[in-house]
Design a protein around this motif. Structure first.
Motif, PDB file in Angstrom:
ATOM      1  N   ALA A 284       0.308  -1.048   6.625  1.00 24.67           N
ATOM      2  CA  ALA A 284      -0.656  -1.819   7.411  1.00 24.67           C
ATOM      3  C   ALA A 284      -0.331  -3.312   7.372  1.00 24.67           C
ATOM      4  N   GLU A 285      -0.007  -3.817   6.193  1.00 22.40           N
ATOM      5  CA  GLU A 285       0.322  -5.238   6.077  1.00 22.40           C
ATOM      6  C   GLU A 285       1.530  -5.591   6.936  1.00 22.40           C
ATOM      7  N   ARG A 286       2.554  -4.739   6.890  1.00 22.51           N
ATOM      8  CA  ARG A 286       3.786  -5.045   7.634  1.00 22.51           C
ATOM      9  C   ARG A 286       3.555  -4.992   9.135  1.00 22.51           C
ATOM     10  N   ILE A 287       2.738  -4.046   9.579  1.00 30.55           N
ATOM     11  CA  ILE A 287       2.444  -3.940  11.007  1.00 30.55           C
ATOM     12  C   ILE A 287       1.721  -5.190  11.498  1.00 30.55           C
ATOM     13  N   LEU A 288       0.677  -5.590  10.793  1.00 31.81           N
ATOM     14  CA  LEU A 288      -0.125  -6.717  11.266  1.00 31.81           C
ATOM     15  C   LEU A 288       0.626  -8.035  11.143  1.00 31.81           C
ATOM     16  N   ARG A 289       1.522  -8.119  10.188  1.00 34.80           N
ATOM     17  CA  ARG A 289       2.365  -9.313  10.100  1.00 34.80           C
ATOM     18  C   ARG A 289       3.237  -9.432  11.349  1.00 34.80           C
ATOM     19  N   ASN A 290       3.617  -8.303  11.938  1.00 38.60           N
ATOM     20  CA  ASN A 290       4.431  -8.336  13.152  1.00 38.60           C
ATOM     21  C   ASN A 290       3.679  -8.913  14.345  1.00 38.60           C
ATOM     22  N   TYR A 291       2.354  -8.982  14.245  1.00 40.45           N
ATOM     23  CA  TYR A 291       1.566  -9.582  15.322  1.00 40.45           C
ATOM     24  C   TYR A 291       1.440 -11.093  15.158  1.00 40.45           C
ATOM     25  N   GLY A 292       2.178 -11.657  14.216  1.00 40.94           N
ATOM     26  CA  GLY A 292       2.125 -13.090  13.990  1.00 40.94           C
ATOM     27  C   GLY A 292       0.965 -13.525  13.125  1.00 40.94           C
ATOM     28  N   LEU A 293       0.288 -12.567  12.483  1.00 35.55           N
ATOM     29  CA  LEU A 293      -0.850 -12.881  11.626  1.00 35.55           C
ATOM     30  C   LEU A 293      -0.372 -13.235  10.224  1.00 35.55           C
ATOM     31  N   LYS A 294      -1.095 -14.140   9.587  1.00 33.30           N
ATOM     32  CA  LYS A 294      -0.804 -14.493   8.197  1.00 33.30           C
ATOM     33  C   LYS A 294      -1.549 -13.508   7.304  1.00 33.30           C
ATOM     34  N   THR A 295      -0.808 -12.714   6.548  1.00 35.37           N
ATOM     35  CA  THR A 295      -1.401 -11.619   5.799  1.00 35.37           C
ATOM     36  C   THR A 295      -1.467 -11.913   4.311  1.00 35.37           C
ATOM     37  N   GLY A 296      -2.524 -11.400   3.685  1.00 37.86           N
ATOM     38  CA  GLY A 296      -2.623 -11.326   2.238  1.00 37.86           C
ATOM     39  C   GLY A 296      -2.633  -9.856   1.845  1.00 37.86           C
ATOM     40  N   PHE A 297      -2.064  -9.535   0.700  1.00 38.58           N
ATOM     41  CA  PHE A 297      -1.972  -8.139   0.255  1.00 38.58           C
ATOM     42  C   PHE A 297      -2.149  -8.132  -1.255  1.00 38.58           C
ATOM     43  N   TYR A 298      -3.189  -7.421  -1.712  1.00 36.56           N
ATOM     44  CA  TYR A 298      -3.468  -7.291  -3.141  1.00 36.56           C
ATOM     45  C   TYR A 298      -3.286  -5.842  -3.554  1.00 36.56           C
ATOM     46  N   SER A 299      -2.399  -5.592  -4.540  1.00 33.03           N
ATOM     47  CA  SER A 299      -2.108  -4.218  -4.962  1.00 33.03           C
ATOM     48  C   SER A 299      -1.912  -4.190  -6.469  1.00 33.03           C
ATOM     49  N   SER A 300      -1.827  -2.984  -7.007  1.00 30.97           N
ATOM     50  CA  SER A 300      -1.578  -2.809  -8.442  1.00 30.97           C
ATOM     51  C   SER A 300      -0.961  -1.429  -8.668  1.00 30.97           C
ATOM     52  N   PRO A 301      -0.243  -1.243  -9.788  1.00 30.50           N
ATOM     53  CA  PRO A 301       0.161  -2.289 -10.729  1.00 30.50           C
ATOM     54  C   PRO A 301       1.395  -3.025 -10.205  1.00 30.50           C
ATOM     55  N   HIS A 302       1.842  -4.035 -10.937  1.00 29.81           N
ATOM     56  CA  HIS A 302       3.110  -4.665 -10.572  1.00 29.81           C
ATOM     57  C   HIS A 302       4.253  -3.905 -11.234  1.00 29.81           C
ATOM     58  N   LEU A 303       5.421  -4.036 -10.682  1.00 39.14           N
ATOM     59  CA  LEU A 303       6.598  -3.358 -11.222  1.00 39.14           C
ATOM     60  C   LEU A 303       7.355  -4.249 -12.201  1.00 39.14           C
ATOM     61  N   VAL A 304       7.692  -5.459 -11.771  1.00 36.28           N
ATOM     62  CA  VAL A 304       8.504  -6.344 -12.606  1.00 36.28           C
ATOM     63  C   VAL A 304       7.743  -7.612 -12.972  1.00 36.28           C
ATOM     64  N   GLN A 305       7.133  -8.268 -11.994  1.00 36.08           N
ATOM     65  CA  GLN A 305       6.418  -9.520 -12.244  1.00 36.08           C
ATOM     66  C   GLN A 305       4.992  -9.429 -11.711  1.00 36.08           C
ATOM     67  N   VAL A 306       4.051  -9.959 -12.469  1.00 38.76           N
ATOM     68  CA  VAL A 306       2.640  -9.813 -12.124  1.00 38.76           C
ATOM     69  C   VAL A 306       2.313 -10.441 -10.777  1.00 38.76           C
ATOM     70  N   ARG A 307       3.055 -11.443 -10.365  1.00 37.07           N
ATOM     71  CA  ARG A 307       2.755 -12.109  -9.096  1.00 37.07           C
ATOM     72  C   ARG A 307       3.041 -11.208  -7.894  1.00 37.07           C
ATOM     73  N   GLU A 308       3.709 -10.050  -8.120  1.00 40.50           N
ATOM     74  CA  GLU A 308       3.886  -9.070  -7.043  1.00 40.50           C
ATOM     75  C   GLU A 308       2.549  -8.550  -6.530  1.00 40.50           C
ATOM     76  N   ARG A 309       1.524  -8.593  -7.369  1.00 39.98           N
ATOM     77  CA  ARG A 309       0.227  -8.026  -6.992  1.00 39.98           C
ATOM     78  C   ARG A 309      -0.449  -8.831  -5.892  1.00 39.98           C
ATOM     79  N   ILE A 310      -0.102 -10.098  -5.765  1.00 38.54           N
ATOM     80  CA  ILE A 310      -0.714 -10.975  -4.773  1.00 38.54           C
ATOM     81  C   ILE A 310       0.385 -11.468  -3.842  1.00 38.54           C
ATOM     82  N   ARG A 311       0.348 -11.030  -2.591  1.00 34.86           N
ATOM     83  CA  ARG A 311       1.416 -11.331  -1.638  1.00 34.86           C
ATOM     84  C   ARG A 311       0.861 -12.097  -0.445  1.00 34.86           C
ATOM     85  N   ILE A 312       1.646 -13.030   0.030  1.00 34.25           N
ATOM     86  CA  ILE A 312       1.352 -13.750   1.266  1.00 34.25           C
ATOM     87  C   ILE A 312       2.499 -13.475   2.230  1.00 34.25           C
TER      88      ILE A 312
END
Length: 602
Positions: free
Chosen positions: A121-149
């Motif tokens: 969903a995030e990738r699709i809506l980003r294709n519309y030129g929208l600025k997306t935020g994405f919050y997920s868990s857990p992280h794999l390598v670095q904790v900042r992966e959980r919060i994406r812009i």
């Protein structure tokens, strides 16, 4: 890390945090009638030597997930208290729950596939030129992966900036009349994500539920644009309940009055529970058509993440995105889009089937370009092929095995010479290791390797990988128990090879009753053995036998080969290809990726 060292690290981190408490925020509140207006300063405080790792170490002092889960169990009689506590923490940081309405949220839960659905969903809506935020868990390598812009992990600079803003506001207020201590790790990160998305002014935020739904800390969201529920199964039973119906009740708790909700095909009993929840809360609930129904005129959609099970997640993501675009009145979405109506299901007791539509080019490109590491993930390093999937429930493991079987057999047909097949496995929490290993046993591994989710046995300088909730003794004991289970399964295995032509009728079924046929390959003469290692690094050293150039480079030195399992070590040294399935835990997957995929550590 010794307890005294942890205490010192904690005290140091808190001390550093207090150094710039005084300039953490500027708040202006104008109250008029029912409306209020707040302005917060986003000017970062300047602190000498305040680095990303300092922030992560301070964050790790909140790592009370194990005790927090115990608290949740005790509070099951009054679970609403969890949401009230979350709201109080949020308010102490200067935000009200009403502020979250600005984020135009897509809220997604489920047992299997919720993260993949969010990624699509995030990738699709980003294709519309929208600025997306994405919050997920857990992280794999670095904790900042959980919060994406815009699909990118929050930078170290921004993570550090926003971390101290939020941390210091909570630190300042924990002893006053509105106090209540500090939030646990996941609660803090959820609050941090809301702050980041608001201050970075995203057009929308895709929010993945942590555990369950009804009482998950993300469920302080009042007015999402649309909600989604991916495939349901059995997981976190001590928190959510021990039946799929109880789990469905919890998942349906993210429904909101008047907010459209979608789900994929589910078994009848949990689907009935979701319908009851939708009626009780006052929202519409629709079933998503299969992705096949979108693929007109012989068209086959290409998906970034591999595996047939991802098609369910992609279909759900398409409906969530279409609804979000409709609700936010993106009229250009409908230009030259021919809706293809599918009759609603006439079977009583099931939600109506929503109509399909002709996906836009932005949607098709979004599906194709979605990346979701650690799930049906393949990495090829010379003679090594890593098949990486964080499956940790029975249903997700069935999907993982189907994907691995097809990919591994396809690769094997192209290889002229011996192929070694190795399982690298671990589980955490209340996962049923025996059930998962029983599913894996027919895959004909030459060797099964068990290790805890520790990258290195010695303390690591990388705070992202530290976990204070477990002891080395406990996690190694679990690995040894997993090895015993595996050895017992191998001793009891049937006399025929389930991957040979004599076993074409051997079938498993998934939660929807779909048959999972173990497809035949070339007959394998297996004398499987099992080994336990104290950390991921030593396990990979033995599995690769020094033959993975990427691993050698990432370690920065020639690895010392293990002398254990010498017969199998020789086989691994001589095999033309070594296929390694890494599964059972996303934390294990993260540790492996840290060592074999340097791009995730940048």
């Amino acid at each position: 890390m010794a307890r005294s060292s942890r205490a010192l690290c904690s005290a140091l981190s808190l001390g550093l945090a207090r150094l710039y408490t005084g300039n953490s925020t500027i708040q202006v509140q104008l109250t008029g009638g029912a409306e209020s207006f707040r302005v917060y300063s986003t000017q970062p405080a300047r602190v000498p030597r305040m680095e990303y790792q300092d922030a992560v170490r301070a964050l790790n002092t909140l790592q009370t997930n194990a005790s927090f889960l115990e608290q949740v169990k005790r509070e099951r009689g009054q679970p609403q208290m969890q949401l009230e506590a979350m709201k109080a923490f949020l308010e102490r940081t200067g935000l009200m729950v009403e502020d979250l309405d600005q984020l135009n949220i897509i809220h997604v839960t489920g047992t299997k596939g919720k993260g993949s659905t969010c990624a699509f969903a995030e990738r699709i809506l980003r294709n519309y030129g929208l600025k997306t935020g994405f919050y997920s868990s857990p992280h794999l390598v670095q904790v900042r992966e959980r919060i994406r812009i815009n699909g990118q992990s929050l930078s170290k600079e921004l993570f550090t900036k926003y971390f101290w803003q939020v941390y210091n506001r909570l630190e300042e207020t924990k002893h006053n009349q509105h106090g209540g201590g500090m939030p646990a790790y996941f609660r803090f990160l959820t609050i941090l994500a809301f702050h980041v998305f608001l201050q970075e002014k995203v057009d929308l935020a895709v929010i993945e539920v942590g555990i369950g739904g009804a009482y998950d800390c993300t469920n302080i969201i009042r007015k999402p644009v649309v909600c989604g529920i991916s495939s349901l199964g059995i997981d976190h039973t001590s928190i959510l309940g021990d039946t799929i119906e109880k789990i469905a009740w919890q998942k349906g708790g993210i429904f909101k009055p008047g907010v459209p909700a979608f789900t994929v095909q589910q078994p009848a009993s949990p689907l009935a529970v979701l319908m009851d929840r939708a009626r009780e809360i006052g929202c519409s609930l629709h079933l998503c058509p299969d992705l096949d129904d979108f693929e007109l005129e012989g068209m086959k959609f290409e998906l970034g993440p591999e595996g047939d099970h991802q098609r369910l997640n992609a279909a759900l993501a398409l409906q969530l995105c279409r609804t979000w675009l409709q609700q936010r009145q993106y009229q250009d979405f409908f230009v030259a889009q021919d809706a293809v109506h599918v009759p609603e299901l006439s079977t009583s007791g099931r939600p109506p089937l929503t109509s399909t539509f002709r996906p836009s080019l932005a949607m098709l490109e979004g599906l194709r370009n979605t990346e979701w590491p650690g799930r049906t993930h393949v990495l090829s390093h010379g003679p090594l092929t890593y098949y990486i999937d964080g499956a940790h429930t029975k249903s997700s493991m069935q999907a993982c095995i189907k994907w691995f079987r097809e990919r591994a057999l396809k690769e094997e047909k192209t290889v002229d010479g011996p192929v070694a097949r190795v399982l690298l496995f671990n589980t955490t929490g209340e996962r049923d290791s025996a059930a998962l290993l029983k599913l894996l046993q027919p895959c004909q591994f030459d060797c099964a390797v068990f290790c805890p989710n520790l990258v290195e046995i010695s303390p690591s300088d990388n705070a992202d990988q530290q976990n204070y909730n477990v002891t080395l003794e406990n996690i190694l004991t679990r690995c040894i128990e997993n090895q015993k289970i595996w050895n017992k399964l191998m001793d009891e295995r049937p006399g025929h090879d389930v991957w040979t032509s004599s076993s074409l009728n051997f079938e498993e079924t998934d939660s929807l009753g779909n048959k999972l046929l173990l497809m035949p390959g070339a007959e394998r003469k297996i004398d499987s053995s099992s080994l336990v290692f104290p950390c991921i690094s030593s396990a990979l050293q033995w599995i690769t036998q020094g033959r993975d150039p990427g691993l050698l480079e990432s370690r920065g030195k020639i690895l010392q080969l293990q002398t254990v399992g010498s017969n199998h070590a020789i086989f691994l040294q001589e095999a033309v290809t070594i296929q390694v399935l890494v599964t059972g835990s996303l934390h294990l997957v993260g540790g492996v990726l840290k060592l074999v995929d340097q791009s995730l550590s940048l």
